[in-house]
Design an enzyme around this catalytic site. Structure first.
Site, PDB file in Angstrom:
ATOM      1  CG  ASP A  83      -1.919   1.112   1.203  1.00  0.00           C
ATOM      2  OD1 ASP A  83      -2.966   0.921   0.566  1.00  0.00           O
ATOM      3  OD2 ASP A  83      -1.659   2.175   1.811  1.00  0.00           O
TER       4      ASP A  83
ATOM      5  CG  ASN B  27      -4.227  10.858  -6.458  1.00  0.00           C
ATOM      6  OD1 ASN B  27      -3.523  10.812  -7.447  1.00  0.00           O
ATOM      7  ND2 ASN B  27      -4.833   9.786  -5.986  1.00  0.00           N
TER       8      ASN B  27
ATOM      9  CG  HIS C 157      -6.822  12.386  -9.446  1.00  0.00           C
ATOM     10  ND1 HIS C 157      -6.964  11.369  -8.547  1.00  0.00           N
ATOM     11  CD2 HIS C 157      -7.517  13.434  -8.932  1.00  0.00           C
ATOM     12  CE1 HIS C 157      -7.716  11.758  -7.544  1.00  0.00           C
ATOM     13  NE2 HIS C 157      -8.064  13.014  -7.755  1.00  0.00           N
TER      14      HIS C 157
ATOM     15  CG  ASP D  82      -4.039   7.940 -13.081  1.00  0.00           C
ATOM     16  OD1 ASP D  82      -4.393   7.517 -11.955  1.00  0.00           O
ATOM     17  OD2 ASP D  82      -4.846   8.391 -13.926  1.00  0.00           O
TER      18      ASP D  82
ATOM     19  CG  ASP E 121      -3.124   3.686  -2.310  1.00  0.00           C
ATOM     20  OD1 ASP E 121      -4.258   3.294  -2.040  1.00  0.00           O
ATOM     21  OD2 ASP E 121      -2.363   4.199  -1.463  1.00  0.00           O
TER      22      ASP E 121
END
Length: 194
Positions: free
Chosen positions: A68, A76, A81, A85, A113
């Protein structure tokens, strides 16, 4: 008349070949995360869980890690974002490339994530070393498209099927997940495997 109707249902070899290729492609799309191109949660839940039960019944060991990205919401929020990504793609590609040296291993994006790595092996020490080897590069994503330095950390929980008596995948998953929470509680950027 029967002959005319049947002609409409007969495929040429090329049509059959193209149809099979198209079906293979669509099946792959169903089990692949479109952003990172690694397996997705559907693959784990619809394909791997059945395999896991069979492996346990055959006394074959499986190791699982849940990875994680720490504070990913902040990435973000602060960088957008699109940068988030790019980071997910970078990590998935990095981890997937590292796993190519290990047989009977796969990675899946389990959600957001969070990724899981599954390794069919009786050598839990080897698995822990593998996770440590792929853990370190995760912290090396240095810049986004605007030249900002982004320091990443990842928390990891690991578990081995030999640690549980159950043949249920979710019991193994829950053990790794509890260890992930321990890693988060210990200050993040950690691997908890026992």
């Amino acid at each position: 008349m029967v002959k005319d109707i049947s002609r409409n249902f007969i495929f040429s070899e090329d049509e059959m070949f193209n149809t099979i290729l198209d079906l293979k492609h669509k099946n792959k799309q169903l089990i692949t995360d479109p952003l990172t191109n690694v397996y997705n949660r559907r693959y784990v839940e619809e394909h791997f869980i059945n395999s896991y039960s069979r492996m346990k019944k055959l006394n074959r060991s499986v190791c699982l890690a849940i990875l994680d990205i720490d504070n990913f919401k902040e990435v973000n929020d602060n960088y957008g974002h699109r940068t988030g990504d790019q980071i997910l793609n970078y990590l998935a590609e990095s981890w997937n490339n590292s796993l190519k040296d290990y047989k009977n291993t796969f990675i899946a994006r389990y959600g957001g994530d969070e990724f899981i790595i599954v390794y069919e092996s009786e050598n839990y020490d080897e698995f822990q070393k593998m996770i440590f080897d792929i853990f370190t590069p995760a912290c090396s994503y240095s810049t986004d498209e605007n030249g900002n330095n982004i320091k990443l950390t990842v928390s990891v929980g690991c578990a081995g099927s030999d640690e549980i008596e159950s043949d249920e995948f979710y019991d193994l998953f829950n053990l790794a997940d509890n260890r992930l929470y321990q890693a988060k509680a210990s200050g993040k950027s950690a691997i908890i495997s026992k």
